[in-house]
Design a protein around this motif. Structure first.
Motif, PDB file in Angstrom:
ATOM      1  N   SER A  46       0.957  -1.161   0.053  1.00 22.11           N
ATOM      2  CA  SER A  46      -0.103   0.002   0.058  1.00 22.11           C
ATOM      3  C   SER A  46       0.739   1.014   0.113  1.00 22.11           C
ATOM      4  O   SER A  46       0.554   2.270  -0.726  1.00 22.11           O
ATOM      5  CB  SER A  46      -1.092  -0.027   1.182  1.00 22.11           C
ATOM      6  N   THR A  48       3.996   1.496  -1.183  1.00 26.90           N
ATOM      7  CA  THR A  48       4.654   1.642  -2.497  1.00 26.90           C
ATOM      8  C   THR A  48       3.704   2.187  -3.528  1.00 26.90           C
ATOM      9  O   THR A  48       3.922   3.171  -4.298  1.00 26.90           O
ATOM     10  CB  THR A  48       5.238   0.230  -2.768  1.00 26.90           C
ATOM     11  N   GLY A  49       2.492   1.646  -3.575  1.00 28.18           N
ATOM     12  CA  GLY A  49       1.245   2.140  -4.594  1.00 28.18           C
ATOM     13  C   GLY A  49       1.179   3.480  -4.323  1.00 28.18           C
ATOM     14  O   GLY A  49       1.057   4.147  -5.244  1.00 28.18           O
ATOM     15  N   ARG A  51       2.636   6.032  -2.888  1.00 39.10           N
ATOM     16  CA  ARG A  51       4.287   6.841  -3.109  1.00 39.10           C
ATOM     17  C   ARG A  51       4.152   6.921  -4.738  1.00 39.10           C
ATOM     18  O   ARG A  51       4.485   8.105  -5.177  1.00 39.10           O
ATOM     19  CB  ARG A  51       5.434   6.101  -2.824  1.00 39.10           C
ATOM     20  N   THR A  52       3.703   5.606  -5.441  1.00 39.09           N
ATOM     21  CA  THR A  52       3.622   5.764  -6.970  1.00 39.09           C
ATOM     22  C   THR A  52       3.098   6.812  -7.614  1.00 39.09           C
ATOM     23  O   THR A  52       3.095   7.425  -8.618  1.00 39.09           O
ATOM     24  CB  THR A  52       3.477   4.251  -7.566  1.00 39.09           C
ATOM     25  N   THR A  53       1.824   7.073  -6.739  1.00 36.22           N
ATOM     26  CA  THR A  53       0.745   8.135  -7.310  1.00 36.22           C
ATOM     27  C   THR A  53       1.377   9.439  -7.029  1.00 36.22           C
ATOM     28  O   THR A  53       0.568  10.655  -7.475  1.00 36.22           O
ATOM     29  CB  THR A  53      -0.473   7.699  -6.537  1.00 36.22           C
ATOM     30  N   GLY A  54       2.270   9.447  -6.501  1.00 33.22           N
ATOM     31  CA  GLY A  54       2.833  11.116  -5.885  1.00 33.22           C
ATOM     32  C   GLY A  54       2.447  11.590  -4.719  1.00 33.22           C
ATOM     33  O   GLY A  54       2.972  12.563  -4.254  1.00 33.22           O
ATOM     34  N   ARG A  57       5.635  10.995   1.498  1.00 31.37           N
ATOM     35  CA  ARG A  57       5.906   9.972   2.495  1.00 31.37           C
ATOM     36  C   ARG A  57       4.843   9.826   3.565  1.00 31.37           C
ATOM     37  O   ARG A  57       4.521   8.734   3.743  1.00 31.37           O
ATOM     38  CB  ARG A  57       7.198  10.006   2.702  1.00 31.37           C
ATOM     39  N   SER A  60       1.571   8.924   2.402  1.00 32.55           N
ATOM     40  CA  SER A  60       1.533   7.493   2.106  1.00 32.55           C
ATOM     41  C   SER A  60       1.652   6.650   3.195  1.00 32.55           C
ATOM     42  O   SER A  60       0.853   5.554   3.198  1.00 32.55           O
ATOM     43  CB  SER A  60       2.834   7.000   0.990  1.00 32.55           C
TER      44      SER A  60
END
Length: 110
Positions: A46, A48-49, A51-54, A57, A60
């Motif tokens: 979750s 990582t996902g 963070r991938t969306t921008g 930290r 996230s």
């Protein structure tokens, strides 16, 4: 996404593994190990996902913790509604997995 489907399939079983032979819910069992590592996995994926969306930290971590908590509580609600018993011990091990994954993720590069 396939990993999350597999996770739900494995995690939303009926009776806790070994409960029919052990005489009940124990603090230390293979079921508790599964709760710990499943929660840690959900927290990591979750985070990582998100963070991938921008997302930041901090955002996230908050979002991943919310997702992990909802899944953990949902599992216990499912257990109770399917004739089993909800377990505070399971939730405790879920929280420990969430905290361990968060501690490890906080040490990663930004």
């Amino acid at each position: 996404m396939r990993g999350m489907v597999l996770l739900f399939t494995l995690h939303f079983g009926g009776m806790h593994a070994g409960d029919e032979h052990s005489g009940g819910d124990r603090w230390l069992s293979s079921d508790k190990t599964k709760h710990f590592f499943t929660a840690a996995f959900v927290q990591s994926i979750s985070f990582t996902g998100l963070r991938t969306t921008g997302l930041s930290r901090t955002g996230s971590f908050i979002g991943a913790s919310a997702i992990t908590s909802v899944i953990s509580v949902g599992k216990e609600i499912h257990d109770r509604s399917s004739g089993g018993a909800a377990s505070v011990k399971d939730l405790t091990w879920d929280a420990a997995g969430l905290a361990a994954a968060t501690a490890l993720l906080r040490r990663t590069e930004r």
